[in-house]
Design a protein around this motif. Sequence first.
Motif, PDB file in Angstrom:
ATOM      1  N   MET A  69       0.825  -1.204   0.000  1.00 17.03           N
ATOM      2  CA  MET A  69       0.000   0.000   0.000  1.00 17.03           C
ATOM      3  C   MET A  69       0.860   1.255   0.000  1.00 17.03           C
ATOM      4  O   MET A  69       0.538   2.247  -0.667  1.00 17.03           O
ATOM      5  N   ALA A  70       1.950   1.248   0.764  1.00 19.41           N
ATOM      6  CA  ALA A  70       2.831   2.422   0.806  1.00 19.41           C
ATOM      7  C   ALA A  70       3.406   2.710  -0.580  1.00 19.41           C
ATOM      8  O   ALA A  70       3.410   3.857  -1.047  1.00 19.41           O
ATOM      9  N   VAL A  71       3.875   1.662  -1.254  1.00 16.97           N
ATOM     10  CA  VAL A  71       4.439   1.840  -2.599  1.00 16.97           C
ATOM     11  C   VAL A  71       3.346   2.236  -3.587  1.00 16.97           C
ATOM     12  O   VAL A  71       3.498   3.184  -4.383  1.00 16.97           O
ATOM     13  N   GLY A  72       2.221   1.526  -3.550  1.00 12.51           N
ATOM     14  CA  GLY A  72       1.148   1.782  -4.501  1.00 12.51           C
ATOM     15  C   GLY A  72       0.573   3.189  -4.373  1.00 12.51           C
ATOM     16  O   GLY A  72       0.357   3.879  -5.384  1.00 12.51           O
ATOM     17  N   LEU A  73       0.328   3.634  -3.147  1.00 12.21           N
ATOM     18  CA  LEU A  73      -0.242   4.967  -2.948  1.00 12.21           C
ATOM     19  C   LEU A  73       0.776   6.060  -3.261  1.00 12.21           C
ATOM     20  O   LEU A  73       0.404   7.145  -3.718  1.00 12.21           O
ATOM     21  N   SER A  74       2.048   5.783  -3.014  1.00 10.71           N
ATOM     22  CA  SER A  74       3.082   6.755  -3.381  1.00 10.71           C
ATOM     23  C   SER A  74       3.134   6.932  -4.894  1.00 10.71           C
ATOM     24  O   SER A  74       3.222   8.055  -5.407  1.00 10.71           O
ATOM     25  N   VAL A  75       3.074   5.827  -5.620  1.00  9.55           N
ATOM     26  CA  VAL A  75       3.063   5.891  -7.087  1.00  9.55           C
ATOM     27  C   VAL A  75       1.818   6.621  -7.576  1.00  9.55           C
ATOM     28  O   VAL A  75       1.871   7.445  -8.507  1.00  9.55           O
ATOM     29  N   ALA A  76       0.668   6.335  -6.932  1.00 14.27           N
ATOM     30  CA  ALA A  76      -0.576   7.010  -7.319  1.00 14.27           C
ATOM     31  C   ALA A  76      -0.454   8.514  -7.137  1.00 14.27           C
ATOM     32  O   ALA A  76      -0.913   9.298  -7.990  1.00 14.27           O
ATOM     33  N   GLY A  77       0.177   8.941  -6.038  1.00 14.47           N
ATOM     34  CA  GLY A  77       0.372  10.368  -5.820  1.00 14.47           C
ATOM     35  C   GLY A  77       1.261  10.995  -6.869  1.00 14.47           C
ATOM     36  O   GLY A  77       0.994  12.096  -7.366  1.00 14.47           O
ATOM     37  N   LEU A 105      -0.185   8.033   4.807  1.00 12.02           N
ATOM     38  CA  LEU A 105       0.762   7.392   3.894  1.00 12.02           C
ATOM     39  C   LEU A 105       2.117   7.208   4.576  1.00 12.02           C
ATOM     40  O   LEU A 105       2.760   6.162   4.441  1.00 12.02           O
ATOM     41  N   GLY A 106       2.555   8.228   5.332  1.00 15.85           N
ATOM     42  CA  GLY A 106       3.831   8.117   6.038  1.00 15.85           C
ATOM     43  C   GLY A 106       3.829   7.010   7.064  1.00 15.85           C
ATOM     44  O   GLY A 106       4.812   6.269   7.211  1.00 15.85           O
ATOM     45  N   LEU A 107       2.713   6.868   7.776  1.00 14.07           N
ATOM     46  CA  LEU A 107       2.631   5.824   8.797  1.00 14.07           C
ATOM     47  C   LEU A 107       2.565   4.436   8.166  1.00 14.07           C
ATOM     48  O   LEU A 107       3.043   3.456   8.748  1.00 14.07           O
ATOM     49  N   LEU A 108       1.957   4.338   6.984  1.00 10.49           N
ATOM     50  CA  LEU A 108       1.976   3.062   6.267  1.00 10.49           C
ATOM     51  C   LEU A 108       3.412   2.609   6.014  1.00 10.49           C
ATOM     52  O   LEU A 108       3.770   1.452   6.263  1.00 10.49           O
ATOM     53  N   ALA A 109       4.230   3.533   5.529  1.00 13.94           N
ATOM     54  CA  ALA A 109       5.630   3.201   5.236  1.00 13.94           C
ATOM     55  C   ALA A 109       6.389   2.887   6.520  1.00 13.94           C
ATOM     56  O   ALA A 109       7.144   1.904   6.586  1.00 13.94           O
ATOM     57  N   ALA A 110       6.185   3.706   7.561  1.00 11.47           N
ATOM     58  CA  ALA A 110       6.874   3.471   8.833  1.00 11.47           C
ATOM     59  C   ALA A 110       6.434   2.147   9.446  1.00 11.47           C
ATOM     60  O   ALA A 110       7.252   1.400  10.006  1.00 11.47           O
ATOM     61  N   GLY A 111       5.136   1.829   9.339  1.00 11.18           N
ATOM     62  CA  GLY A 111       4.646   0.565   9.862  1.00 11.18           C
ATOM     63  C   GLY A 111       5.243  -0.627   9.147  1.00 11.18           C
ATOM     64  O   GLY A 111       5.601  -1.630   9.767  1.00 11.18           O
TER      65      GLY A 111
END
Length: 452
Positions: free
Chosen positions: A119-127, A396-402
């Motif tokens: 999700m972190a990668v996918g949402l970052s790409v979407a942004g 989004l940041g917490l997704l990556a940190a998690g």
Amino acid sequence: MRTGGQGTETGPDTANRDPAIDLVRFICLVLVLVGHSMMVSPVLHPDGTVTTENTLAIQDWFEPVIWIFMVMPLFFVTGGVTGLQSWRRLKEAGGTAAQFIRARLLRLVRPATALLATMAVGLSVAGVLGVDQEVVQLMATGAAMPLWFLAAYLAAQLNIPVLAALHGRAPWLTLGLLTALVVAVDCLRGALPDLANINLVFVWCAVQQLGFLAVDGHFSRLSRSGLLGLTIAAHLLLGLVTGLGLYRGNMLVNLNPPNLTLVILGVAQLGALELARPVLAPLARVGWISRLLRVAGSRSLTVYLWHLPLLGAMSGLLLLAPIPKPASGTAGWWWSRPLVVLALVLLLLPVAAAFGHLEERTTAMHALRCRPAVAGAAVVVVFIPVADAALSGLSLGLLAAGAVCFLVAVLLLGGFSPGHRRMAVSGGGRKARAHVRTRAKKGRRGIASGVK
């Protein structure tokens, strides 16, 4: 209550699984998927903003119905059944609490790591591709709904060695003390609202304790009329505390943060489970149903964690598609729900195939030693992002940190180490597994005599 095995967990003890518990867990998972497909309703406004509506929550008829379909207490009751059985087998085999914590953490955290990272990668790409940040945040927030369950379930399961010891000494007193703590927090939440989050531990540990009582036969010894009376009495008590205005009648509201109503509902659901056991057990042993439960059980956590992100992504894409979009709650919207559920299942199949193996344990999982300090460090690392998400919601940041924290915990516990797999097939690993099986067989015979 004749129980065995670890429910939906895989491993060398699958022969001892209780088929009725497997079937109940499967039914609960199906109800969650169907229920959420009727709740997630993104709306595209004329100004281009996107919000989401909980369609069921705004239906007048929904509030009493949710008393039946709020299955989270039943998840924790069955988790108590399987968790206590697993801990007793491990303890009889000479295992330690640190080993139990290691196995439980890896069982739950490895699938969650894959979800958060994807999700972190996918949402970052979407942004980067220009998707509105409001939509990105909406997707990230949606992922928090299954993760709160993971946090609460972990908190309850990791306390099993301590709670099992208390249960062994004074089972009813332990349940009573946990329930008293729940009530105390409920009484103080008006003055100290943040204190209510402590009940994420107290409530679900109390409900889990009901499963402990079921394992030891405290409920199966009741007659059918006694079980029916218990179930009716629990529902009447639930009606009383909500009717007097002490608690809300909406169980979705009572779920976050949890309160006493969910403990009472857990008693009612356990009574209903015991009443249905004569039907559930033979039904679960039917050939094709047994095979379905075995496959679904080995991927159940993956399905649970991924279903809401996939549902949210699918609903968002449908907003952009040039197709009719009936308003939420209309007849056309209701007729579209079976198609939504079918599409969700089709999306979940490749995800379960790709990530479901992360739920599997090596056959020597419990044979591997784990230092208490390592297990404790892994617990702390896992609960840092979990606590933040529970209190502040996911970003989004917490997704990556998690994802990073979960990966660190898995590496600390050796969850991805090929050396552990080599141990499982080495001579030392074979001896360890033989020792565990021998001790476990003795333990199962002793436990079986105590729960029949």
